[in-house]
Design a protein around this motif. Structure first.
Motif, short mmCIF file in Angstrom:
data_model
loop_
_atom_site.label_atom_id
_atom_site.label_comp_id
_atom_site.label_asym_id
_atom_site.label_seq_id
_atom_site.Cartn_x
_atom_site.Cartn_y
_atom_site.Cartn_z
N HIS A 195 0.62 -1.35 -0.16
CA HIS A 195 -0.43 -0.11 -0.27
C HIS A 195 1.01 1.79 -0.51
N ALA A 196 1.96 1.16 0.95
CA ALA A 196 2.77 2.37 0.46
C ALA A 196 3.43 2.75 -0.43
N ALA A 197 4.13 1.57 -1.11
CA ALA A 197 4.68 1.49 -2.46
C ALA A 197 3.15 2.14 -3.50
N TRP A 198 2.08 1.86 -3.70
CA TRP A 198 1.04 2.30 -4.44
C TRP A 198 0.90 3.96 -4.18
N ALA A 199 0.98 3.84 -2.80
CA ALA A 199 0.70 5.54 -2.27
C ALA A 199 2.00 6.49 -3.01
N THR A 200 3.18 5.98 -2.63
CA THR A 200 4.33 6.69 -3.42
C THR A 200 4.03 6.89 -4.85
N ILE A 201 3.87 5.46 -5.54
CA ILE A 201 3.91 5.87 -6.99
C ILE A 201 2.40 7.19 -7.32
N GLY A 202 1.38 6.77 -6.44
CA GLY A 202 0.73 7.50 -6.37
C GLY A 202 0.75 8.91 -6.62
#
Length: 227
Positions: A195-202
């Motif tokens: 979730h943190a990775a997708w939030a960072t990419i977003g």
């Protein structure tokens, strides 16, 4: 065991909980391969040149990351998925070259693709650095090199000043922000790594898109009138 310090990453005791899925690396590799192939197309390279530039752009950052900082074998040499992914990106651009080359927004297209690949590579690089027990400032450096190394090599090969070194639209600062956000989410707030990775990419994608849309820019320290 590694000695713990105030700046050491706390990853060792619970490494399994901080694993980023490999598809983040695949996503970044494919995105950067498209970017390199489009640049090669713009520079009027043949199919071999398009593939070479796509290869260098997509795995150059990971080779620098693994060869210099982490001293491990780059995954492009051990995982059979990478070269087919890069080949697919090359063929896709080759097949669509007549449509792409006439677009008036090629530069924006490359920037948009980079906005996906850059944070994905940053996340993967930071994950590997955390697993290696590197102190947090070093983790950020590894993430930054992993994310922009391929783009720097791409620009050097085509004899352009690397984008990250030029005054212009915000990029380096956004990379730094993305790296810090990922570490805060995973290490401080205990957000699940995926979730943190997708939030960072977003977050990176939104900020980069806004930067391109509104042309937010840095300024050179030395201006023409200062000469």
């Amino acid at each position: 065991m590694r000695g713990a310090t105030a700046w050491s990453s706390p990853i060792d005791p619970m490494a399994a909980e901080f694993q980023v899925p490999v598809y983040f690396d695949y996503l970044a590799t494919f995105s950067w391969a498209l970017s390199g192939a489009i640049v090669a197309l713009r520079k009027r390279c043949d199919i071999v040149g398009v593939f070479v530039l796509a290869l260098l752009t997509s795995v150059g950052g990971s080779i620098l990351r693994d060869g210099i900082f982490l001293q491990r074998t780059p995954p492009v040499l051990t995982d059979p998925v990478y070269l087919p992914l890069i080949t697919l990106a090359t063929l896709l651009i080759a097949l669509l070259h007549q449509h792409i080359i006439h677009l008036q927004v090629v530069d924006k297209l490359v920037s948009t693709i980079d906005a996906i690949g850059t944070p994905a590579f940053a996340v993967v690089g930071m994950q590997l650095a955390l697993d290696a027990g590197i102190p947090l400032p070093g983790v950020i450096l590894v993430g930054a090199v992993s994310s922009v190394g391929g783009g720097v090599l791409r620009d050097v090969i085509v004899r352009e000043i690397p984008f990250i070194l030029q005054a212009g639209q915000f990029f380096a600062l956004v990379v730094l922000l993305a790296c810090i956000v990922f570490l805060v989410l995973t290490l401080a707030l205990q957000v699940a790594t995926v979730h943190a990775a997708w939030a960072t990419i977003g977050l990176f994608f939104v900020v980069r898109t806004l930067t391109i849309r509104y042309n937010w820019q840095t300024r050179p320290l030395l201006r023409d009138e200062d000469h």
